[in-house]
Design a protein around this motif. Structure first.
Motif, PDB file in Angstrom:
ATOM      1  N   VAL A   1       0.856  -1.191   0.000  1.00  0.00           N
ATOM      2  CA  VAL A   1       0.000   0.000   0.000  1.00  0.00           C
ATOM      3  C   VAL A   1       0.892   1.241   0.000  1.00  0.00           C
ATOM      4  N   ALA A   2       1.990   1.222   0.733  1.00  0.00           N
ATOM      5  CA  ALA A   2       2.896   2.367   0.814  1.00  0.00           C
ATOM      6  C   ALA A   2       3.740   2.555  -0.438  1.00  0.00           C
ATOM      7  N   ASP A   3       3.723   1.594  -1.351  1.00  0.00           N
ATOM      8  CA  ASP A   3       4.518   1.651  -2.584  1.00  0.00           C
ATOM      9  C   ASP A   3       3.689   2.283  -3.705  1.00  0.00           C
ATOM     10  N   PRO A   4       4.031   3.500  -4.139  1.00  0.00           N
ATOM     11  CA  PRO A   4       3.235   4.161  -5.185  1.00  0.00           C
ATOM     12  C   PRO A   4       3.142   3.373  -6.487  1.00  0.00           C
ATOM     13  N   SER A   5       4.109   2.490  -6.758  1.00  0.00           N
ATOM     14  CA  SER A   5       4.057   1.723  -8.002  1.00  0.00           C
ATOM     15  C   SER A   5       2.966   0.645  -7.973  1.00  0.00           C
ATOM     16  N   CYS A   6       2.363   0.397  -6.809  1.00  0.00           N
ATOM     17  CA  CYS A   6       1.281  -0.586  -6.689  1.00  0.00           C
ATOM     18  C   CYS A   6      -0.100   0.062  -6.879  1.00  0.00           C
TER      19      CYS A   6
END
Length: 186
Positions: free
Chosen positions: A135-140
């Protein structure tokens, strides 16, 4: 379970705010926290998040960017509860009967109801299973930037929309392209 020991009666209590933040917002997968995180993620991309100021919970829009009122809507394919299949994302775009303008501290009433933002940013967390790290990974995440005029023209009073409709209204963009997509709507 560890129960905190209360302070002695003669000393003032100073709760650990970081412990509260972890307790209240530590699960980014939950729908309410993921939604607030999405607002923050969009705000960081646009450079409008002030780390010293909290978000305005009941404002008529989620973010303000260069004179544009932005509503952020979030959904995820994976949830905190056990699932046998991915969720089918739906985003609310229901016109409002009233809204509070935090800048003027005034409640406004609308007859007929209307959408109060100039622009919507729809955010879909695609990683499955969802966890705090992805969730914290913008690429997801995938994002769609749609003007309220486009929503009004294509959906009228419709209260929600899904991914197929979003794909007809605007192309999805990655987080790093989000600011440029919003700037094109100015």
């Amino acid at each position: 379970m560890n129960t905190p020991t209360p302070p002695p009666q003669n000393k003032p209590m100073h709760p650990d705010l970081n412990a509260f933040r972890k307790w209240a917002c530590g699960d980014l997968v939950s729908n309410s926290n993921r939604g607030v995180f999405a607002e923050w993620l969009v705000g960081v991309a646009l450079g409008v998040v002030d780390g010293g100021l909290p978000r305005k919970e009941w404002d008529s829009c989620d973010l303000r960017y260069g004179g544009i009122a932005i509503e952020v809507k979030a959904a995820g394919l994976s949830q905190v509860w056990p699932q046998t299949q991915n969720s089918t994302p739906r985003f609310s775009v229901k016109p409002q009967k009233m809204a509070w303008d935090a800048a003027t501290n005034v409640w406004e009433t609308y007859d007929p109801p209307r959408r109060t933002a100039d622009l919507y940013v729809f955010c879909l967390h695609e990683a499955t299973p969802a966890n705090n790290a992805n969730v914290a990974d913008p690429s997801c995440w995938k994002f769609w930037v749609v003007s309220t005029d486009t929503i009004n023209d294509n959906l009228g009073e419709q209260a929600s929309l899904g991914i197929a409709t979003l794909n007809r209204l605007a192309p999805p963009v990655e987080w790093r392209a989000l600011k440029a997509a919003v700037d094109r709507q100015k």
